[in-house]
Scaffold this active site. Structure first.
Site, PDB file in Angstrom:
ATOM      1  N   GLU A 102     -18.339 -42.010 -39.385  1.00  0.00           N
ATOM      2  CA  GLU A 102     -19.115 -40.780 -39.202  1.00  0.00           C
ATOM      3  C   GLU A 102     -18.469 -39.566 -39.854  1.00  0.00           C
ATOM      4  OE1 GLU A 102     -18.520 -42.913 -36.696  1.00  0.00           O
ATOM      5  OE2 GLU A 102     -20.497 -43.635 -36.110  1.00  0.00           O
ATOM      6  N   HIS A 133     -23.523 -44.097 -24.984  1.00  0.00           N
ATOM      7  CA  HIS A 133     -24.785 -44.219 -25.715  1.00  0.00           C
ATOM      8  C   HIS A 133     -25.938 -43.543 -24.966  1.00  0.00           C
ATOM      9  CE1 HIS A 133     -22.464 -47.362 -27.736  1.00  0.00           C
ATOM     10  NE2 HIS A 133     -23.368 -47.392 -28.685  1.00  0.00           N
TER      11      HIS A 133
END
Lengths: 323, 326
Positions: free
Chosen positions: A58, A127
């Site tokens: 990322e 998540h």
């Protein structure tokens, strides 16, 4: 008007914007396959140059989106889950958000970051988190939280055309929600709230997936002649303060419903604004309905206990209207 | 490689500009005439100069906290740079960036950066942008040995290698990350070997030899422009000054390097080395070099005067340029 899902709305918005501008391109984790369906098929339309699977890296690829924007292109950069933004915090908060200001206005940063957020059933804390509050005090960013397919399409298209870094938070539980969405050009401006339902007794400002929950509570309470006005701010930066304050001026009561946490959350920020600028309108304390200040747990009964829901919205409304 | 006389003169002028600008910046910071942190690159002039001499105007660079030299080498104006580090409205960033954040997009300078390792993914993305836009511009990322331990270094090399992006990673290894000797915190002796992990070329370069830097960079840039992907260059060099100007004030006696080491590197001065080469090769006369020094001294004096006489920003400008409203 065709009925399409939240996910199809994302797909349509991206396809239309990539069609419109050859410098708009898509990069991110599993965008070629379209892990959740949102980017499915775009590779066939636009080819491998403009639809790029990134490594799971990322900091690297979010930083690359910043550089690509500075090179005059318009990246749409997806990290699958919003909690993954933590891995790229520097690239978003120190680079994308600040470089325009720090360069005295030289940099233009037309990047759209996209990620799924929110509790969607047993995904656990890394998540399922609602992370936009973490970006609320980073000037330079815009934060978009669509609550349904039509806004999803219109807001995402506006985000892609915007010349600033915009983060679009896509609630995972809304993915298969469906509604009428205009085909083709459909733009919803950033910074304009929607009155989802007019009412007189109490304002509920609901964010993201809390909007449909607030709507169902409002429908239920109507039978008891409690008239609820539901406002969806749609974007937290920029924020349509006027719409919220105008509603409170009318109803004199406000509940703010957000799936984020209580402390330092988006609801806290909105509550402070109402207390600051709308105090004279209020006949009751500002009430916040948020998730508990715990990491979002895995096991279904625990997850349910942690997340703000209809029952809590209803209880808060009853508390402020005294019924 | 045959290097034209104009190019040689340009390289010497650039190195002199950096040397004089950095010396002045150090003096001004010590005299508290300019605010904030100032990191100067005296002793490292050859790497900035040799690299940027191999670039064209539309090529881009990203830089780091020790960035003045890179910016000057890419064509940054001394007056607007000086005005920026004075915090003046006439500075490159209207006083909003300061020494560590000077930017000039018209010259392909995507900016110095205060976060170690942040420039690498930005450079990688800039190279990606060139590919998307169908242009053959190359981007160079300048960074230090310290940044090569950041995740962004590894992520950027991998991404650039996978996508064969037109980017050249230039590590200026000056032996120290802030005050920590590189060898004590780095798993390898030479940063260049890390290229192997990403299956790209990696070269160790004498960072104090401007001609060698120029040759290696020219080759890496040609490779990048031809679509053959990234290269990692490690320019071995040394900073004569501290990590940050005025560090003695907080380090006290806490020395982190031997005086003899500094003296040894001063004997490898990149400017003197180039001057000697000019004399030995007979390419450039000492009169020509002296004229460059005199011209540069004048340019710098004018830059300082410009900065001193420029206005400070008005407090009302504080909210300008957060967002692009077009």
């Amino acid at each position: 008007m065709p009925q399409i899902s939240f996910i199809q709305a994302i797909n349509q918005a991206i396809a239309e914007e990539m069609e419109r501008d050859p410098l708009t391109f898509l990069m991110g984790e599993d965008v070629v396959l379209g892990a959740f369906g949102a980017t499915k098929g775009l590779i066939d339309k636009f080819g491998a140059k403009r639809v790029r699977n990134t490594p799971i890296s990322e900091a690297g690829f979010v930083g690359a989106a910043v550089g690509a924007a500075m090179a005059g292109t318009r990246p749409i950069c997806e990290v699958e889950f919003a909690s993954f933004f933590y891995c790229a915090f520097d690239q978003i908060c120190n680079q994308a958000a600040k470089l325009r200001y720090m360069s005295g206005g030289q940099a233009t940063m037309p990047i759209t970051f996209r990620a799924v957020f929110g509790a969607m059933g047993g995904a656990a804390a890394q998540h399922s988190e609602t992370v936009y509050a973490q970006f609320l005090s980073v000037p330079g960013l815009k934060l978009v939280i669509p609550s349904g397919p039509s806004d999803m399409k219109g807001l995402l298209k506006s985000a892609i055309r915007d010349n600033n870094p915009v983060i679009v938070f896509e609630h995972g539980a809304l993915g298969w929600s469906r509604e009428d969405v205009p085909a083709g050009e459909h733009l919803v401006p950033l910074g304009k709230a929607a009155v989802k339902r007019p009412g007189d007794n109490v304002t509920v400002v609901a964010i993201g997936a809390m909007v449909p929950k607030a709507m169902s509570v409002a429908e239920k309470l109507e039978k008891e002649k409690i008239s609820v006005e539901v406002i969806d701010p749609r974007t937290l930066i920029p924020l349509d303060e006027d719409a919220i304050l105008a509603s409170v001026e009318k109803t004199n009561r406000i509940v703010i419903a957000d799936e984020g946490h209580l402390r330092g959350g988006a609801a806290a920020d909105l509550a402070a604004i109402v207390a600051d600028k709308g105090f004279d309108f209020l006949d009751a304390p500002v009430r916040r309905v948020t998730s508990l200040d715990v990491p979002i747990p895995f096991s279904p009964p625990l997850e349910k206990a942690a997340i703000a829901d209809e029952a809590r919205i209803e209880a808060a409304i009853r508390a402020v209207v005294g019924r | 490689m045959d290097i034209s006389k104009d190019k040689l003169l340009e390289m010497y002028r650039t190195m002199q500009k950096i040397r004089l600008f950095e010396s002045k910046a150090r003096d001004l910071a010590m005299a508290a005439e300019i605010p904030g942190f100032v990191h100067v690159s005296i002793g490292e002039e050859a790497s900035a100069t040799g690299v940027c001499a191999a670039l064209r105007k539309t090529d881009r660079i990203t830089s780091n906290h020790r960035g003045h030299g890179h910016l000057i080498a890419k064509g940054g104006r001394l007056d607007r740079m000086m005005a920026e580090i004075f915090g003046k409205r006439t500075g490159y960033c209207k006083g909003k960036g300061g020494s560590m954040h000077i930017v000039d997009y018209s010259l392909g300078i995507l900016g110095a950066n205060g976060i170690v390792g942040a420039g690498l993914p930005i450079a990688t993305g800039s190279a990606l942008g060139a590919v998307i836009a169908g242009k053959d511009d190359v981007t160079v990322a300048f960074f230090g040995d310290g940044a090569s331990n950041e995740g962004t270094f590894h992520e950027s090399l991998n991404l650039a290698a996978v996508w064969k992006l037109p980017v050249v990673f230039v590590c200026e290894n000056n032996g120290f990350g802030e005050f920590t000797p590189m060898a004590t915190v780095t798993s390898v002796k030479d940063i260049a070997v890390r290229a192997k992990a990403y299956d790209i070329p990696g070269h160790i370069v004498d960072g104090n030899d401007v001609l060698e830097v120029f040759r290696f960079t020219s080759e890496a840039v040609a490779r990048a422009r031809a679509g053959e992907g990234p290269t990692l260059l490690e320019c071995k060099t040394y900073r004569w000054e501290g990590h940050v100007v005025g560090e003695q004030a907080f380090l006290g006696d806490g020395s982190y390097r031997e005086k003899s080491e500094v003296e040894e590197w001063k004997r490898k001065c990149p400017l003197i080395r180039f001057e000697k080469w000019c004399a030995e090769s007979g390419k450039i006369s000492s009169a020509e070099l002296k004229k460059i020094i005199a011209d540069t001294e004048k340019e710098l004096a004018d830059a300082v005067e410009f900065a001193r006489s420029s206005e400070l920003p008005a407090p009302s400008e504080v909210t300008d340029d957060v967002y692009n409203n077009t």
